[in-house]
Design an enzyme around this catalytic site. Structure first.
Site, PDB file in Angstrom:
ATOM      1  N   GLY B  70       0.793  -1.220   0.000  1.00 41.57           N
ATOM      2  CA  GLY B  70       0.000   0.000   0.000  1.00 41.57           C
ATOM      3  C   GLY B  70       0.824   1.269   0.000  1.00 41.57           C
ATOM      4  O   GLY B  70       1.869   1.352  -0.630  1.00 41.57           O
ATOM      5  N   SER B  71       0.324   2.217   0.734  1.00 39.39           N
ATOM      6  CA  SER B  71       0.844   3.582   0.717  1.00 39.39           C
ATOM      7  C   SER B  71       2.293   3.674   1.176  1.00 39.39           C
ATOM      8  O   SER B  71       2.762   2.890   2.001  1.00 39.39           O
ATOM      9  CB  SER B  71      -0.024   4.435   1.636  1.00 39.39           C
ATOM     10  OG  SER B  71       0.612   5.645   1.941  1.00 39.39           O
TER      11      SER B  71
END
Lengths: 429, 146
Positions: B70-71
């Site tokens: 993810g981020s």
């Protein structure tokens, strides 16, 4: 252990000042954790240096509780606060916490805004460009092919690697802040040729020709290949900047995709063999009508109530082309009294939107064009929001989970209809 | 008292990511973990929709997981969780990423990867685990040794 050049050794000894010394110490710990053998030089760094909510500043109150304290203790993970000079690398600040003028509409307190203004002044004082966007490549920082960068922001990283052919890992806050001073980042991962080759194949068997379809395919690909590199073939067409932007953001959210190859489309994939660095390997995934429907349902799994009270567009930040489209879709209409429409972009793109009259068209319709942030980053939605509609697979992945609300995924037109009617009528064509 | 009881059920050997020694109760997942947007840093709780650990806190646990996803905010979120006292005490993961490496470094949690046996097969939630980052070893007991 990572090997140091003479110049790096000198930085580690403090020849370039205490802050750069602390930066090198952190980068060495990081390189050793990765198993990197050397550093690569970079002069293109994008992160969120030193910006912090008040509680983080308060945590470091014994060190002054200010920008200097946060940059030293948190960003550089230093045991002591040191003076932080102007950055040495070309450095950019990515997205921030609120809109610089519409912060009250976003529900921010005066105190939070004061902190925002103070941090921004410090960022400018340190020679860091205030791009305030998740799309630096739309706001004045477009790397070139082969350029070694140290970027945060997963959607920008996947864009830089895949669409441009620049070289960056998905860096974090602390590594980018350190790289701004030391102009170094571990020579690991996407900085090296071998790492950039494909791992798995994805054959696309249904037409993927609009931003909505590119977003769903991206979400499928991330879910399928997780954090590896997909090689995508088949019926993907009408490539454009905004489609790549949505595809990459979605793939980075559902999996951890930091680079993808689309054969015949992206620069390091002229052929399947080139993309894989030899014969195709790994697994082979198929995106067909059934998978397309499954992804659509997955993206809409947190939507139940059709009364939409908030529509957010601009994840990743809208380009001028997308703002023009949104303005055309809403011109002459009004946002429903039961709903709200916020559109997010960078300050650079908003300047163009202002000049073109798009900002006014949106405002006349009851919508806001906002900059710097988004609802997920700022955790700001209109008061009382229970059900959001979104045209971004990435945003629907994050926002409902973060805010405890429902979320719908659809086309931009469906989202704007929902804003004007207060009702979700999206469906898979 | 008895040395037999104190003998770990399993010893896994890997590579140091972050030095130091720490032990605690294991929290094991076969799903990768998002930092920013996937975790509430104030409570150390996983919040990602459809995640098998949704609603579960990793605070002061030995987090055993495939890797980060993810981020790019992964390290920042875990780092802030550390300031809040909600970080894991140690970590074991299989897939090396910049996110997990940097997060482990700035949390300063003893962490081991590249194991000779799959920790996801050999460690279960609730086991007592000692991660020795210096030696690159992971010792596993059914429960905390006396």
């Amino acid at each position: 252990m990572v090997m140091l050049t003479d110049a790096e050794q000198a930085m580690l000894q403090g020849d370039s000042g205490a802050a750069t010394q602390k930066a090198m110490e952190l980068l060495i710990r990081y390189a050793d954790a990765l198993g990197a053998e050397r550093f690569v030089e970079t002069n293109n760094v994008a992160g969120v240096p030193g910006s912090a909510p008040q509680w983080v500043k308060d945590y470091y109150k014994e060190d002054g509780g200010d920008y200097r304290a946060v940059f030293s203790r948190f960003d550089l993970d230093s045991d002591e606060a040191v003076d932080v000079p102007r950055m040495n690398a070309f450095s950019c600040h990515l997205q921030g916490g609120m809109d610089p003028t519409l912060w009250q509409e976003q529900g921010m307190t005066e105190a939070a805004h004061d902190n925002f203004v103070s941090d921004e002044a410090s960022v400018a004082d340190h020679g860091i460009q205030i791009l305030k966007t998740c799309t630096p490549y739309l706001a004045g920082n477009v790397p070139v092919m082969g350029e070694h960068c140290a970027w945060m922001e997963s959607s920008a990283v996947v864009f830089a690697n895949s669409v441009i052919g620049a070289r960056t890992n998905c860096e974090g806050r602390e590594s980018t802040s350190a790289a701004m001073l030391a102009k170094r980042i571990p020579d690991w991962g996407f900085h090296t040729d071998d790492f950039r080759k494909g791992h798995h194949g994805v054959a696309v068997e249904v037409p993927v020709d609009s931003i909505f379809e590119w977003g769903m395919l991206g979400y499928f690909v991330g879910d399928a290949v997780q954090d590896t590199i997909p090689v995508i073939t088949g019926s993907v067409s009408d490539a454009s900047l905004i489609r790549h932007k949505h595809f990459g953001a979605a793939a980075a959210s559902s999996g951890g995709v930091e680079m993808y190859h689309m054969v015949g489309i992206t620069p390091e994939a002229p052929t399947v063999e080139h993309a894989f660095g030899g014969a195709p390997k790994g697994e082979r995934f198929f995106y067909d009508a059934g998978q397309r429907r499954r992804i659509y349902e997955m993206l809409n799994s947190v939507g139940e109530n059709e009364d939409v009270d908030y529509v957010m567009l601009g994840c990743p930040h809208y380009s001028i082309e997308q703002i023009a489209q949104a303005a055309a879709l809403i011109e002459g209409r009004k946002v429903s009294a039961n709903s709200a429409l916020w559109v997010f972009t960078s300050r650079a793109v908003k300047a163009t939107a202002d000049a073109n009259g798009y900002t006014k068209i949106l405002r006349d319709a009851g919508a806001y064009l906002m900059t710097d942030t988004c609802s997920a980053i700022s955790q700001a939605v209109p008061k009382g929001t229970r059900v959001a509609a979104l045209d971004s697979a990435k945003q629907v992945h994050y926002l409902p989970a973060m805010m405890g609300i429902e979320g719908w995924y659809g086309t931009t037109a469906e989202c704007i209809d929902a804003a004007c009617t207060g009702k979700w009528k999206g469906k898979l064509a | 008292m008895s040395t037999v009881l104190d003998k770990p059920r399993v010893v896994i050997h890997g590579r140091k990511v972050v030095p130091g020694v720490a032990e605690g109760e294991a929290l094991v997942t076969r799903q990768t973990i998002s930092g920013w947007g996937g975790v509430n840093l104030m409570t150390g709780t996983v919040i990602e929709s459809r995640h098998e650990l949704k609603g579960v806190s990793f605070a002061n646990k030995v987090l055993v997981f495939p890797g980060a996803k993810g981020s790019s905010g992964w390290s920042g979120i875990f780092h802030m969780a550390k300031l809040r006292g909600m970080a894991p005490v140690a970590m074991v993961f299989n897939i090396m990423t910049t996110k997990a490496a940097l997060g482990a470094v700035v949390m300063r949690t003893p962490t081991v990867t590249e194991c000779d046996q799959d920790p996801l097969d050999l460690i279960k939630t609730g086991d007592w685990v000692r991660v020795n980052g210096d030696a690159g070893t992971i010792e596993v007991w059914d429960k905390k040794p006396e």
